[in-house]
Design a protein around this motif. Structure first.
Motif, PDB file in Angstrom:
ATOM      1  N   ALA A 185     -56.960  40.514   5.007  1.00 22.60           N
ATOM      2  CA  ALA A 185     -55.973  39.440   4.895  1.00 22.60           C
ATOM      3  C   ALA A 185     -56.112  38.775   3.541  1.00 22.60           C
ATOM      4  O   ALA A 185     -57.175  38.838   2.911  1.00 22.60           O
ATOM      5  N   THR A 217     -49.243  34.277   3.218  1.00 20.97           N
ATOM      6  CA  THR A 217     -50.365  35.050   3.716  1.00 20.97           C
ATOM      7  C   THR A 217     -49.926  36.500   3.916  1.00 20.97           C
ATOM      8  O   THR A 217     -48.738  36.791   4.065  1.00 20.97           O
ATOM      9  N   THR A 264     -56.230  35.241  11.579  1.00 22.45           N
ATOM     10  CA  THR A 264     -55.518  34.223  10.816  1.00 22.45           C
ATOM     11  C   THR A 264     -56.373  33.787   9.636  1.00 22.45           C
ATOM     12  O   THR A 264     -57.511  33.357   9.823  1.00 22.45           O
ATOM     13  N   LYS A 293     -52.392  41.799  12.389  1.00 23.74           N
ATOM     14  CA  LYS A 293     -51.371  40.762  12.585  1.00 23.74           C
ATOM     15  C   LYS A 293     -51.381  40.291  14.027  1.00 23.74           C
ATOM     16  O   LYS A 293     -51.434  41.081  14.954  1.00 23.74           O
ATOM     17  N   GLY A 294     -51.338  38.992  14.198  1.00 24.13           N
ATOM     18  CA  GLY A 294     -51.337  38.420  15.535  1.00 24.13           C
ATOM     19  C   GLY A 294     -52.713  38.207  16.123  1.00 24.13           C
ATOM     20  O   GLY A 294     -52.868  37.482  17.101  1.00 24.13           O
ATOM     21  N   TYR A 326     -51.328  40.324   5.802  1.00 28.80           N
ATOM     22  CA  TYR A 326     -52.278  40.937   6.722  1.00 28.80           C
ATOM     23  C   TYR A 326     -52.044  42.436   6.806  1.00 28.80           C
ATOM     24  O   TYR A 326     -50.926  42.921   6.661  1.00 28.80           O
ATOM     25  N   THR A 327     -53.127  43.154   7.113  1.00 23.76           N
ATOM     26  CA  THR A 327     -52.980  44.545   7.502  1.00 23.76           C
ATOM     27  C   THR A 327     -52.302  44.559   8.871  1.00 23.76           C
ATOM     28  O   THR A 327     -52.587  43.701   9.718  1.00 23.76           O
ATOM     29  N   ASP A 328     -51.427  45.519   9.102  1.00 25.34           N
ATOM     30  CA  ASP A 328     -50.633  45.553  10.330  1.00 25.34           C
ATOM     31  C   ASP A 328     -51.485  45.472  11.600  1.00 25.34           C
ATOM     32  O   ASP A 328     -51.135  44.776  12.559  1.00 25.34           O
TER      33      ASP A 328
END
Length: 125
Positions: free
Chosen positions: A49, A58, A69, A65-66, A60-62
């Motif tokens: 991230a 920001t 953070t 994500k979610g 993120y690598t897939d």
């Protein structure tokens, strides 16, 4: 001299959470993009991230994500990575990195000039 010191790693069961911290010193923290990377045994270092110098963007690598953070507290010169729903494949040494002046978030390791010593995260199944 720029120093980055990570903390917060440890052993956690799958599905658990950890919050990593990176304390920065040696230059004006709030002016620089920051990132988190990780390296598992036998694998290359990979992007996790990143956050822009302003904190407004920001990246993120897939696969994270979610679940992960990234955030920064400029008053404390500290970068954070909140990791939830951890999986055994998240086991790695996690590194924070300091990027370029007034830069956007980036996944490119060449955009980062300083690196911490890393903190081990182990997720048991």
């Amino acid at each position: 001299q720029v120093q980055l010191v990570e903390s917060g790693g440890g052993v956690v069961q799958a599905g658990g959470s950890l919050r990593l911290s990176c304390a920065a010193s040696g230059r004006t923290f709030s002016w620089y993009a920051m990132g988190w990377f990780r390296q598992a045994p036998g694998k290359e270092r990979e992007f996790v991230a990143a956050i822009s110098w302003s904190g407004g963007r920001t990246l993120y690598t897939d696969s994270m994500k979610g679940r992960f953070t990234i955030s920064r507290d400029n008053a404390k010169n500290t970068l954070y990575l909140q990791m939830n729903s951890l999986k055994p494949e998240d086991t790695a040494v996690y590194y924070c990195a300091s990027g370029r002046l007034y830069a956007d978030a980036s996944h490119d390791t060449s955009q980062y000039d300083y690196w911490g010593q890393g903190t081990q995260v182990t997720v048991s199944s």
